[in-house]
Design a protein around this motif. Structure first.
Motif, PDB file in Angstrom:
ATOM      1  N   ALA A  26      -1.656   9.820   6.950  1.00  0.00           N
ATOM      2  CA  ALA A  26      -3.117   9.897   7.058  1.00  0.00           C
ATOM      3  C   ALA A  26      -3.770   8.778   6.248  1.00  0.00           C
ATOM      4  N   SER A  27      -3.287   8.550   5.044  1.00  0.00           N
ATOM      5  CA  SER A  27      -3.953   7.522   4.228  1.00  0.00           C
ATOM      6  C   SER A  27      -3.676   6.117   4.777  1.00  0.00           C
ATOM      7  N   TYR A  28      -2.505   5.927   5.372  1.00  0.00           N
ATOM      8  CA  TYR A  28      -2.177   4.619   5.965  1.00  0.00           C
ATOM      9  C   TYR A  28      -3.074   4.350   7.174  1.00  0.00           C
ATOM     10  N   GLU A  29      -3.244   5.377   7.981  1.00  0.00           N
ATOM     11  CA  GLU A  29      -4.066   5.204   9.176  1.00  0.00           C
ATOM     12  C   GLU A  29      -5.529   4.939   8.798  1.00  0.00           C
ATOM     13  N   GLU A  30      -5.957   5.644   7.760  1.00  0.00           N
ATOM     14  CA  GLU A  30      -7.334   5.447   7.319  1.00  0.00           C
ATOM     15  C   GLU A  30      -7.542   4.008   6.824  1.00  0.00           C
ATOM     16  N   LYS A  31      -6.553   3.508   6.103  1.00  0.00           N
ATOM     17  CA  LYS A  31      -6.689   2.170   5.519  1.00  0.00           C
ATOM     18  C   LYS A  31      -6.527   1.051   6.561  1.00  0.00           C
ATOM     19  N   PHE A  32      -5.513   1.168   7.414  1.00  0.00           N
ATOM     20  CA  PHE A  32      -5.196   0.027   8.305  1.00  0.00           C
ATOM     21  C   PHE A  32      -5.478   0.286   9.788  1.00  0.00           C
ATOM     22  N   ASN A  33      -5.810   1.537  10.086  1.00  0.00           N
ATOM     23  CA  ASN A  33      -6.014   1.898  11.477  1.00  0.00           C
ATOM     24  C   ASN A  33      -4.748   1.677  12.322  1.00  0.00           C
ATOM     25  N   ILE A  34      -3.637   1.927  11.696  1.00  0.00           N
ATOM     26  CA  ILE A  34      -2.338   1.798  12.393  1.00  0.00           C
ATOM     27  C   ILE A  34      -1.580   3.096  12.149  1.00  0.00           C
ATOM     28  N   GLN A  35      -0.842   3.537  13.155  1.00  0.00           N
ATOM     29  CA  GLN A  35      -0.038   4.741  12.938  1.00  0.00           C
ATOM     30  C   GLN A  35       1.321   4.396  12.369  1.00  0.00           C
ATOM     31  N   LEU A  36       1.682   5.168  11.388  1.00  0.00           N
ATOM     32  CA  LEU A  36       2.965   4.997  10.714  1.00  0.00           C
ATOM     33  C   LEU A  36       4.033   5.760  11.501  1.00  0.00           C
ATOM     34  N   THR A  37       5.273   5.278  11.474  1.00  0.00           N
ATOM     35  CA  THR A  37       6.354   6.113  12.019  1.00  0.00           C
ATOM     36  C   THR A  37       7.281   6.450  10.865  1.00  0.00           C
ATOM     37  N   SER A  38       7.581   7.714  10.723  1.00  0.00           N
ATOM     38  CA  SER A  38       8.534   8.072   9.661  1.00  0.00           C
ATOM     39  C   SER A  38       9.899   8.302  10.296  1.00  0.00           C
ATOM     40  N   ILE A  39      10.917   7.861   9.602  1.00  0.00           N
ATOM     41  CA  ILE A  39      12.275   7.969  10.143  1.00  0.00           C
ATOM     42  C   ILE A  39      13.156   8.632   9.087  1.00  0.00           C
ATOM     43  N   LEU A  40      13.638   9.824   9.399  1.00  0.00           N
ATOM     44  CA  LEU A  40      14.558  10.489   8.470  1.00  0.00           C
ATOM     45  C   LEU A  40      15.967  10.039   8.850  1.00  0.00           C
ATOM     46  N   THR A  41      16.683   9.492   7.896  1.00  0.00           N
ATOM     47  CA  THR A  41      18.009   8.984   8.255  1.00  0.00           C
ATOM     48  C   THR A  41      19.081   9.612   7.384  1.00  0.00           C
ATOM     49  N   PHE A  45       0.837  -1.198   0.000  1.00  0.00           N
ATOM     50  CA  PHE A  45       0.000   0.000   0.000  1.00  0.00           C
ATOM     51  C   PHE A  45       0.881   1.262   0.000  1.00  0.00           C
ATOM     52  N   LEU A  46       1.870   1.278   0.881  1.00  0.00           N
ATOM     53  CA  LEU A  46       2.732   2.468   0.993  1.00  0.00           C
ATOM     54  C   LEU A  46       3.479   2.726  -0.311  1.00  0.00           C
ATOM     55  N   VAL A  47       4.007   1.665  -0.902  1.00  0.00           N
ATOM     56  CA  VAL A  47       4.768   1.833  -2.148  1.00  0.00           C
ATOM     57  C   VAL A  47       3.836   2.347  -3.247  1.00  0.00           C
ATOM     58  N   LYS A  48       2.653   1.774  -3.322  1.00  0.00           N
ATOM     59  CA  LYS A  48       1.696   2.161  -4.356  1.00  0.00           C
ATOM     60  C   LYS A  48       1.303   3.639  -4.218  1.00  0.00           C
ATOM     61  N   GLN A  49       1.105   4.077  -2.984  1.00  0.00           N
ATOM     62  CA  GLN A  49       0.742   5.479  -2.751  1.00  0.00           C
ATOM     63  C   GLN A  49       1.779   6.431  -3.351  1.00  0.00           C
ATOM     64  N   VAL A 100       9.144  16.750   1.890  1.00  0.00           N
ATOM     65  CA  VAL A 100       9.133  15.687   2.895  1.00  0.00           C
ATOM     66  C   VAL A 100       7.960  15.810   3.873  1.00  0.00           C
ATOM     67  N   ASN A 101       7.707  17.011   4.330  1.00  0.00           N
ATOM     68  CA  ASN A 101       6.611  17.174   5.307  1.00  0.00           C
ATOM     69  C   ASN A 101       5.270  16.820   4.694  1.00  0.00           C
ATOM     70  N   GLU A 102       5.054  17.334   3.496  1.00  0.00           N
ATOM     71  CA  GLU A 102       3.811  17.040   2.768  1.00  0.00           C
ATOM     72  C   GLU A 102       3.664  15.520   2.576  1.00  0.00           C
ATOM     73  N   PHE A 103       4.767  14.888   2.202  1.00  0.00           N
ATOM     74  CA  PHE A 103       4.789  13.452   1.956  1.00  0.00           C
ATOM     75  C   PHE A 103       4.375  12.672   3.202  1.00  0.00           C
ATOM     76  N   ILE A 104       5.028  12.996   4.312  1.00  0.00           N
ATOM     77  CA  ILE A 104       4.774  12.247   5.543  1.00  0.00           C
ATOM     78  C   ILE A 104       3.336  12.467   6.022  1.00  0.00           C
ATOM     79  N   GLU A 105       2.900  13.700   5.928  1.00  0.00           N
ATOM     80  CA  GLU A 105       1.539  14.017   6.376  1.00  0.00           C
ATOM     81  C   GLU A 105       0.507  13.231   5.570  1.00  0.00           C
ATOM     82  N   TYR A 106       0.666  13.284   4.259  1.00  0.00           N
ATOM     83  CA  TYR A 106      -0.317  12.638   3.385  1.00  0.00           C
ATOM     84  C   TYR A 106      -0.316  11.119   3.586  1.00  0.00           C
ATOM     85  N   ILE A 107       0.870  10.550   3.552  1.00  0.00           N
ATOM     86  CA  ILE A 107       0.941   9.090   3.556  1.00  0.00           C
ATOM     87  C   ILE A 107       0.565   8.520   4.939  1.00  0.00           C
TER      88      ILE A 107
END
Ligand code: GLA
Length: 375
Positions: A350-365, A307-311, A341-348
């Motif tokens: 929200a859509s991940y949480e809506e789909k799976f009801n799980i919170q995503l963690t983003s990690i900038l490395t 799902f994440l890759v497809k988004q 990056v901020n726009e990306f993390i915000e959008y993805i």
């Protein structure tokens, strides 16, 4: 052991790793493109003049004691990374380790495919090596840490994680030949794109068992191909055109695994060429192709990662995205334009949480150095 007033003799930092491309290739003798990252485990050591080792994990808020005369598997998984390493050091250099206390603190998320396990194994190995002046080389540390995972944890992993964790260098990728262990440092310059990991925060329990199944399937494919072409020693050496001769001969699943491995190894070498020419767009396309193979042919992805890759495919500011590591959960790796990056993390998120009801963690490395003594 006094945790709050611990006077360490040695402090080791041991990082996690990412892998840009070349997934499930290490145990097939091919090329991978990992790097060590800035997120790490810190390990503090002090000798205690006994034959007992006291290990305390700040993250788990738990400690355990090891009797050096009784190095056996534990029912608690993380303890096995430590026990396995001590066991294998003891095998190579009997009686070289004495009692010590160790405090471990990590900012690497567990089970997220960025190899907190290799970071821990190599951190313990390097620390003990320094503390008791055992004289093990980096390659010995890499191999015995891998062996610890085979014998004490039960995952028949390849060499990539431990290699990247120990040999990583700031701002560089390692193009590692997993057969010879020769490697080339490649400047990691993705400017204006940066690496963003998206942790699905799922870790399907298939991960370890299916990993070993993939190894067996690759071995089955190789043995069948060797009957006709004995010259190939590894699946990654078999050209795609030769694999294709086995369509309809090998069971479909086994054929798909072999096809993926042959394609992915080639893709990795091609990706490095693109990177060297600063052709980031084509580099990113190869990352997407790698995911397709992992999803459809090698079947180690999962719905959350797909799902994440497809988004990201509809975002023109993302160069490439794919699942990373062993699979069945953990992180995707994404190359994202730094201004977005901020726009990306915000959008993805929200859509991940809506789909799976799980919170995503983003990690900038960023890319950092391998395991090292910092004091
Ligand atoms: C895990 C293993 C590695 C490697 C990757 C997949 O991280 O520990 O050896 O096989 O999966 O590329």
């Amino acid at each position: 052991m006094d945790i709050n007033d611990f006077k360490s003799e040695i402090i080791i930092e041991s990082p996690g790793r990412i892998n840009l491309i070349g997934e499930h290739i290490d145990y097939n003798g091919g090329h991978v493109l990992p790097a060590a990252i800035d997120k790490k485990i810190t390990l503090k050591f002090r000798k205690n003049n006994s034959k007992l080792c006291q290990i305390y994990s700040k993250n788990f808020k738990s400690s355990f004691t090891i009797d050096l005369h009784k190095l056996e598997r534990s029912a608690v998984e993380w303890q096995n990374f430590v026990l396995g390493v001590l066991y294998h050091i003891n095998n190579i250099r009997p009686e070289s380790i004495d009692g010590f206390n160790c405090i471990i603190e990590s900012n690497l998320p567990l089970g997220s495919g960025i190899s907190s396990s290799a970071a821990l194994e190599c951190g313990i190995a390097k620390g003990v090596n320094e503390l008791f002046k055992i004289g093990l080389t980096d390659i010995q540390i890499i191999k015995l840490s891998r062996d610890a995972e085979h014998t004490f944890v039960g995952t028949k992993c390849g060499i990539m994680d431990q290699f990247a964790v120990v040999k990583g260098q700031k701002d560089h990728l390692l193009l590692l030949n997993c057969e010879t262990l020769n490697y080339e440092l490649i400047k990691a310059d993705f400017n204006p794109y940066i690496i963003v990991l998206l942790n699905t925060n799922v870790s399907h329990n298939l991960a370890s068992s299916e990993y070993n199944v993939r190894r067996d399937e690759c071995q089955t494919a190789l043995e069948a191909i060797q009957k006709k072409y004995p010259k190939y020693r590894h699946l990654t050496e078999v050209p795609v055109s030769v694999v294709k001769e086995f369509k309809g001969v090998l069971p479909q699943k086994i054929y798909n695994r072999a096809l993926y491995v042959s394609q992915e190894n080639k893709r990795t070498l091609k990706a490095v060429k693109k990177l060297k020419k600063n052709n980031l767009v084509e580099f990113g396309e190869l990352i997407y192709k790698s995911h397709e193979g992992l999803q459809n042919l090698y079947e180690v992805s999962c719905n959350e990662m797909d799902f994440l890759v497809k988004q990201t495919k509809k975002m023109d500011y993302v160069l490439g995205s794919r699942m990373m590591g062993g699979g069945f959960g953990g992180c995707t790796i994404n190359l994202v334009h730094r201004d977005k990056v901020n726009e990306f993390i915000e959008y993805i998120s929200a859509s991940y949480e809506e789909k799976f009801n799980i919170q995503l963690t983003s990690i900038l490395t960023t890319i950092g150095d391998g395991t090292k003594k910092v004091s």
